[in-house]
Design a protein around this motif. Structure first.
Motif, PDB file in Angstrom:
ATOM      1  N   GLY A   1       0.808  -1.215   0.000  1.00 27.84           N
ATOM      2  CA  GLY A   1       0.000   0.000   0.000  1.00 27.84           C
ATOM      3  C   GLY A   1       0.841   1.264   0.000  1.00 27.84           C
ATOM      4  O   GLY A   1       0.472   2.267  -0.623  1.00 27.84           O
ATOM      5  N   ALA A   2       1.982   1.233   0.685  1.00 28.23           N
ATOM      6  CA  ALA A   2       2.851   2.410   0.731  1.00 28.23           C
ATOM      7  C   ALA A   2       3.445   2.707  -0.641  1.00 28.23           C
ATOM      8  O   ALA A   2       3.568   3.873  -1.028  1.00 28.23           O
ATOM      9  N   VAL A   3       3.803   1.669  -1.380  1.00 30.36           N
ATOM     10  CA  VAL A   3       4.358   1.883  -2.723  1.00 30.36           C
ATOM     11  C   VAL A   3       3.275   2.375  -3.678  1.00 30.36           C
ATOM     12  O   VAL A   3       3.518   3.275  -4.488  1.00 30.36           O
ATOM     13  N   LEU A   4       2.074   1.820  -3.577  1.00 33.90           N
ATOM     14  CA  LEU A   4       0.983   2.292  -4.432  1.00 33.90           C
ATOM     15  C   LEU A   4       0.642   3.747  -4.124  1.00 33.90           C
ATOM     16  O   LEU A   4       0.342   4.525  -5.037  1.00 33.90           O
ATOM     17  N   ALA A   5       0.704   4.138  -2.847  1.00 31.05           N
ATOM     18  CA  ALA A   5       0.465   5.539  -2.495  1.00 31.05           C
ATOM     19  C   ALA A   5       1.588   6.426  -3.015  1.00 31.05           C
ATOM     20  O   ALA A   5       1.353   7.567  -3.420  1.00 31.05           O
ATOM     21  N   LEU A   6       2.810   5.914  -3.012  1.00 32.24           N
ATOM     22  CA  LEU A   6       3.952   6.676  -3.508  1.00 32.24           C
ATOM     23  C   LEU A   6       3.882   6.855  -5.019  1.00 32.24           C
ATOM     24  O   LEU A   6       4.161   7.940  -5.531  1.00 32.24           O
ATOM     25  N   LEU A   7       3.478   5.825  -5.750  1.00 31.64           N
ATOM     26  CA  LEU A   7       3.380   5.900  -7.203  1.00 31.64           C
ATOM     27  C   LEU A   7       2.215   6.783  -7.653  1.00 31.64           C
ATOM     28  O   LEU A   7       2.273   7.378  -8.728  1.00 31.64           O
ATOM     29  N   ARG A   8       1.151   6.845  -6.860  1.00 33.21           N
ATOM     30  CA  ARG A   8      -0.052   7.649  -7.109  1.00 33.21           C
ATOM     31  C   ARG A   8      -0.856   7.186  -8.318  1.00 33.21           C
ATOM     32  O   ARG A   8      -1.975   7.618  -8.496  1.00 33.21           O
ATOM     33  N   LEU A   9      -0.293   6.406  -9.187  1.00 33.27           N
ATOM     34  CA  LEU A   9      -1.003   5.824 -10.328  1.00 33.27           C
ATOM     35  C   LEU A   9      -0.735   4.324 -10.318  1.00 33.27           C
ATOM     36  O   LEU A   9       0.281   3.864  -9.796  1.00 33.27           O
ATOM     37  N   ALA A  10      -1.621   3.575 -10.905  1.00 31.12           N
ATOM     38  CA  ALA A  10      -1.409   2.129 -10.992  1.00 31.12           C
ATOM     39  C   ALA A  10      -0.178   1.846 -11.858  1.00 31.12           C
ATOM     40  O   ALA A  10       0.137   2.612 -12.775  1.00 31.12           O
TER      41      ALA A  10
END
Length: 137
Positions: free
Chosen positions: A57-66
């Motif tokens: 979840g932290a990486v997905l929040a960091l990337l901000r896009l899929a």
């Protein structure tokens, strides 16, 4: 399995160091060895370490896009690198164009850097998609 306190605390620093190195390799790559592919792999290694320390979840929040969106943006950027060649119809699609930007130092920029940026984004999206499917929250 919970990562150690040291890994969770040092994860942001261990993320940005490979990102900075990958940007250097990306920019250097259109004049010397390196470029978008190896730069994207270096950035993805930093994201993987961050995912191990902080979770998916932290990486997905960091990337901000899929991650698939990053792949699509990279492919569109690489495709757009050939568009300036349409200004001169006598040359082929991927004929490179160069511009000399003067910011106190003359910096040669060209369409090959735009293509490398597209490869960079595509590699980050692809590798992130692969390892995020393997990392649990």
């Amino acid at each position: 399995m919970t990562p150690s306190l040291i890994l969770r605390t040092s994860a942001p620093l261990l993320l940005w160091t490979p990102i900075i190195v990958s940007i250097y390799v990306l920019v250097r790559g259109h004049n010397a060895p390196g470029g978008g592919f190896i730069g994207g792999l270096i950035a993805s290694a930093g994201l993987l370490l961050f995912a191990i320390a902080r979770g998916r979840g932290a990486v997905l929040a960091l990337l901000r896009l899929a991650p698939a969106t990053w792949c699509g943006l990279g492919l569109l950027t690489a495709l757009a690198s050939g568009l300036p060649a349409f200004l001169d119809p006598q040359h082929g699609y991927l004929t490179h164009r160069w511009w000399l930007v003067d910011i106190g130092v003359t910096l040669p920029l060209g369409t090959s850097l735009v293509f490398d940026l597209g490869v960079y984004l595509t590699v980050i999206g692809t590798v992130a998609s692969i390892f995020l499917s393997l990392v649990e929250d």
